[in-house]
Design a protein around this motif. Structure first.
Motif, mmCIF file in Angstrom:
data_model
loop_
_atom_site.group_PDB
_atom_site.id
_atom_site.type_symbol
_atom_site.label_atom_id
_atom_site.label_comp_id
_atom_site.label_asym_id
_atom_site.label_seq_id
_atom_site.Cartn_x
_atom_site.Cartn_y
_atom_site.Cartn_z
ATOM 1 N N VAL A 272 5.963 16.612 -1.758
ATOM 2 C CA VAL A 272 4.706 17.127 -2.305
ATOM 3 C C VAL A 272 3.763 15.973 -2.645
ATOM 4 N N ASP A 273 4.294 14.920 -3.254
ATOM 5 C CA ASP A 273 3.464 13.770 -3.631
ATOM 6 C C ASP A 273 2.860 13.088 -2.404
ATOM 7 N N LEU A 274 3.641 13.018 -1.326
ATOM 8 C CA LEU A 274 3.112 12.418 -0.090
ATOM 9 C C LEU A 274 1.952 13.247 0.459
ATOM 10 N N LYS A 275 2.103 14.561 0.444
ATOM 11 C CA LYS A 275 1.035 15.433 0.944
ATOM 12 C C LYS A 275 -0.201 15.348 0.059
ATOM 13 N N ASN A 276 0.031 15.108 -1.231
ATOM 14 C CA ASN A 276 -1.087 15.054 -2.166
ATOM 15 C C ASN A 276 -1.801 13.708 -2.193
ATOM 16 N N LEU A 277 -1.280 12.745 -1.432
ATOM 17 C CA LEU A 277 -1.958 11.445 -1.396
ATOM 18 C C LEU A 277 -3.351 11.556 -0.783
ATOM 19 N N GLY A 278 -3.503 12.525 0.090
ATOM 20 C CA GLY A 278 -4.800 12.693 0.737
ATOM 21 C C GLY A 278 -4.979 11.741 1.897
ATOM 22 N N GLU A 280 -6.124 8.606 4.224
ATOM 23 C CA GLU A 280 -6.101 7.160 3.960
ATOM 24 C C GLU A 280 -7.522 6.635 3.743
ATOM 25 N N PRO A 281 -7.767 5.936 2.624
ATOM 26 C CA PRO A 281 -9.101 5.358 2.400
ATOM 27 C C PRO A 281 -9.358 4.197 3.357
ATOM 28 N N SER A 282 -10.570 3.765 3.428
ATOM 29 C CA SER A 282 -10.906 2.589 4.235
ATOM 30 C C SER A 282 -10.152 1.386 3.694
ATOM 31 N N LYS A 283 -9.589 0.622 4.607
ATOM 32 C CA LYS A 283 -8.780 -0.512 4.164
ATOM 33 C C LYS A 283 -9.647 -1.642 3.627
ATOM 34 N N MET A 284 -10.775 -1.841 4.209
ATOM 35 C CA MET A 284 -11.640 -2.955 3.821
ATOM 36 C C MET A 284 -12.973 -2.417 3.297
ATOM 37 N N ILE A 285 -13.537 -3.151 2.353
ATOM 38 C CA ILE A 285 -14.876 -2.841 1.846
ATOM 39 C C ILE A 285 -15.696 -4.121 1.826
ATOM 40 N N ALA A 286 -17.003 -3.956 1.850
ATOM 41 C CA ALA A 286 -17.884 -5.123 1.828
ATOM 42 C C ALA A 286 -17.762 -5.840 0.488
ATOM 43 N N ASN A 287 -17.811 -7.147 0.549
ATOM 44 C CA ASN A 287 -17.763 -7.948 -0.678
ATOM 45 C C ASN A 287 -19.025 -7.671 -1.488
ATOM 46 N N PRO A 288 -18.906 -7.112 -2.681
ATOM 47 C CA PRO A 288 -20.110 -6.747 -3.448
ATOM 48 C C PRO A 288 -20.971 -7.934 -3.833
ATOM 49 N N SER A 289 -20.364 -9.143 -3.841
ATOM 50 C CA SER A 289 -21.155 -10.328 -4.200
ATOM 51 C C SER A 289 -21.979 -10.844 -3.027
ATOM 52 N N GLY A 290 -21.653 -10.335 -1.831
ATOM 53 C CA GLY A 290 -22.368 -10.792 -0.642
ATOM 54 C C GLY A 290 -21.938 -12.148 -0.144
ATOM 55 N N SER A 291 -20.995 -12.782 -0.821
ATOM 56 C CA SER A 291 -20.538 -14.113 -0.412
ATOM 57 C C SER A 291 -19.313 -14.002 0.472
ATOM 58 N N ALA A 300 -8.727 0.929 -3.662
ATOM 59 C CA ALA A 300 -8.282 2.317 -3.516
ATOM 60 C C ALA A 300 -7.267 2.432 -2.380
ATOM 61 N N TRP A 301 -7.499 1.680 -1.300
ATOM 62 C CA TRP A 301 -6.548 1.699 -0.187
ATOM 63 C C TRP A 301 -5.233 1.065 -0.621
ATOM 64 N N GLN A 302 -5.314 -0.036 -1.359
ATOM 65 C CA GLN A 302 -4.102 -0.724 -1.793
ATOM 66 C C GLN A 302 -3.241 0.199 -2.650
ATOM 67 N N THR A 303 -3.857 0.918 -3.562
ATOM 68 C CA THR A 303 -3.127 1.869 -4.400
ATOM 69 C C THR A 303 -2.509 2.979 -3.549
ATOM 70 N N TRP A 304 -3.303 3.495 -2.618
ATOM 71 C CA TRP A 304 -2.830 4.559 -1.720
ATOM 72 C C TRP A 304 -1.646 4.063 -0.890
ATOM 73 N N ASN A 305 -1.773 2.868 -0.326
ATOM 74 C CA ASN A 305 -0.732 2.331 0.542
ATOM 75 C C ASN A 305 0.546 2.017 -0.232
ATOM 76 N N ASP A 306 0.402 1.461 -1.433
ATOM 77 C CA ASP A 306 1.582 1.175 -2.256
ATOM 78 C C ASP A 306 2.319 2.465 -2.598
ATOM 79 N N SER A 307 1.576 3.508 -2.921
ATOM 80 C CA SER A 307 2.192 4.793 -3.247
ATOM 81 C C SER A 307 2.904 5.374 -2.030
ATOM 82 N N LYS A 308 2.253 5.288 -0.887
ATOM 83 C CA LYS A 308 2.853 5.816 0.342
ATOM 84 C C LYS A 308 4.154 5.086 0.664
#
Length: 585
Positions: A272-278, A280-291, A300-308
């Motif tokens: 049930v927990d695996l099905k409820n993970l939803g 997979e989020p995007s693995k990478m996101i843009a660096n908010p600092s622009g650097s 969010a992906w890291q948390t999702w992947n660790d749980s999976k």
């Protein structure tokens, strides 16, 4: 909300009679599950190899799952009904006593619970006729008023207590029902786990968890169990399966029944927990600092992947245990008993091939570094191979081989496998299990017992002998990095009963010396009888100076000592069945 009249007229025997009925269904479902698993499925495995038989296995497996669900849910209803009846007996008795007291005093109890009493007989004479100006003497208090108030308070208290009990059980009992259909789904099993928690909360006064022994000896655990009625045993097993399944000293079938319930519900929850993970989020996101770097790992992906990964690892281990259950009967493999199970940390499991309570030979295997629930399948296979090999000795009595992953093993060679605290923490748990094993068997002499330590597991075994009496007749180690003692005689069972295997290319014994896991003594190190070091030397079991029987191996590396049809395995089997004359050194 019951009135006092309803509480008075309540037939508690109706509840206990219903509870007995549900108890019978629960027991019969459990017995039926046993027949499906250990008679019908095992016979199919023994005699059939076809698509039709595979379909039949699937149908029977579903039937087994259904029976287990019935066993659990009907057991919970039985416990709730017995708890309700037992707890209501108290306020009902108080009410009846209050009503009896009222009747004896000629008091009247109204429908609303108020109590009325007859007018008092005057205790003084009225003033003489015509003496109107004389002061009236004071009226004396009526003693019946206080008595009536006491009875009314007791009636109200009994009804209030009954209302609290009724409210505690009513909602729980209403939820104890199954969905329509023949399939027991994961959702139903997770709901059954929640039902268990709800009944625990409702019936905690009737069947308190605190009564279960905690940190007691195996003998104390068994004495508590033997002091219960059969109905109480059934109710404790149903209501607190995790606690009962982990209690050393109890009969193996009892622990197996409780732990299989925990396994089924845990497996369903992970699904049930695996099905409820939803998604997979995007693995990478843009660096908010622009650097630089321009992209970062998405938290969010890291948390999702660790749980999976964590859930899949648990699922892999549980599937391996279920596979062993399903293999019962294949090539004569006996029934398996789940003597311990949880998913805490890296997970733990204890699985026996055959009932150790009645086995004349018992082997307990302690795995080593990187052992965890996810990889329990490999450890189970090793003990399956060992059991199969013991069957090759003519006239050998019954044997049970046990995989004991009851401790937290180090998960890396460096640095964890070089540390001793894993052994220090695991050794008392091993001693407790071994004491429980002997208790369940009927005493230390009831079975010939061998403890087998692989890799760091041998370090745990060695430390167990230092922390108490290890309940073993023989000790076998394979690929040992050291046992924290310098001589086989230090293990407390006599050096003639200590056996060691080490493949020529196994690097772990040398690595263990570097890590300091060996023991020390004054002596001489030899290689094929040729001395090469003397003084205060460090030894591991494969050293000649250690003094163990150094058994012949025909396997290579650190993990192949249990390969089928190998001399390495056959030597271990010979020790397990007490055929020391068959050991090749």
């Amino acid at each position: 909300m019951p009135t006092w009249q309803q509480l008075r007229d309540l037939k508690l025997s109706d509840y206990t009679t219903a509870a007995d009925g549900y108890g019978k269904v629960s027991s019969r479902a459990d017995a039926a599950k046993g027949r499906v698993d250990n008679e019908m499925l095992s016979k199919l495995h023994e005699t059939q190899e076809s698509d039709a038989s595979k379909a039949a296995v699937g149908d029977l497996s579903r039937l087994s799952r259904n029976y287990q669900y019935l066993h659990s849910e009907c057991g919970l209803i039985r416990t709730a009904l017995n708890g309700l009846a037992t707890e209501l007996a108290g306020p009902q008795k108080k009410l009846k006593q209050a009503l009896e007291d009222a009747a004896n005093l000629k008091f009247t109890v109204s429908a609303d619970g108020s109590v009325h009493f007859p007018a008092p007989v005057p205790l003084i004479n009225a003033p003489a006729q015509g003496a109107t100006d004389s002061p009236r003497p004071p009226l004396l208090p009526d003693p019946n008023q206080a008595k009536a108030q006491d009875i009314a308070d007791r009636i109200a208290g009994a009804v209030g207590e009954a209302n609290e009990i009724d409210g505690r059980y009513a909602g729980t009992l209403r939820k104890l029902k199954a969905a329509p259909g023949l399939d027991v789904t994961d959702a139903m099993l997770t709901d059954a786990a929640q039902d268990t928690k709800d009944v625990q909360k409702a019936a905690g006064h009737f069947l308190p968890e605190s009564a279960i022994p905690h940190d007691k000896s195996a003998a104390d655990n068994r004495a508590w169990w033997d002091g219960l009625t059969q109905e109480q045993r059934d109710e404790y097993s149903t209501l607190y399966p995790e606690r009962i399944g982990a209690l050393d000293g109890l009969p193996s079938p009892v622990r197996d029944d409780a732990n299989r319930m925990v396994l089924a519900q845990s497996h369903a929850q992970v699904d049930v927990d695996l099905k409820n993970l939803g998604p997979e989020p995007s693995k990478m996101i843009a660096n908010p600092s622009g650097s630089y770097p321009v992209a970062l790992t998405n938290p969010a992906w890291q948390t999702w992947n660790d749980s999976k990964n964590r859930l899949n690892a648990q699922l892999k281990g549980m599937d391996a245990i279920q596979k062993r259950f399903d293999n019962t009967g294949k090539e004569g493999l006996p029934q398996a008993y789940l003597l311990g199970f949880d998913t805490k940390g890296n997970g733990h499991a204890i699985i026996a091939n055959g009932n150790p309570d009645t086995a004349k030979n018992t082997a307990v295997y302690v795995p080593g570094t990187t052992s965890k629930l996810e990889g329990i399948g490999g450890d189970i296979n090793r003990m399956t191979n060992l059991w199969n090999d013991t069957q090759g000795f003519p006239g050998s009595p019954s044997t049970s081989t046990i995989t004991w992953l009851g401790y937290d093993a180090p998960q890396s060679i460096v640095p964890e496998a070089m540390e001793k605290h894993f052994a220090h923490e695991g050794a008392p748990k091993l001693n407790q299990f071994m004491d429980g094993l002997a208790t369940a068997q009927g005493g230390p002499d009831a079975s010939h017992t061998t403890v087998i330590g692989h890799s760091y597991g041998s370090t745990v075994v060695g430390d167990a002998t230092l922390k108490g009496h290890l309940g073993a007749d023989d000790i076998v180690v394979a690929g040992s990095p050291g046992m924290l003692v310098g001589d086989a005689g230090d293990l407390g069972i006599g050096k003639d009963h200590v056996y060691a295997e080490a493949a020529g290319d196994d690097p772990v014994p040398l690595g263990g010396k570097i890590a300091g896991l060996g023991g020390h003594k004054w002596g001489v190190q030899t290689w094929h009888g040729i001395p090469y070091d003397a003084g205060y030397i460090e030894t591991v079991p494969s050293d000649e100076a250690f003094g163990a029987h150094r058994m012949k191996t025909d396997t290579s590396g650190h993990s192949d000592y249990w390969n089928a049809d190998s001399q390495s395995l056959h030597n271990q089997a010979a020790v397990v069945v007490g055929r020391y004359d068959q050991v090749k050194e």
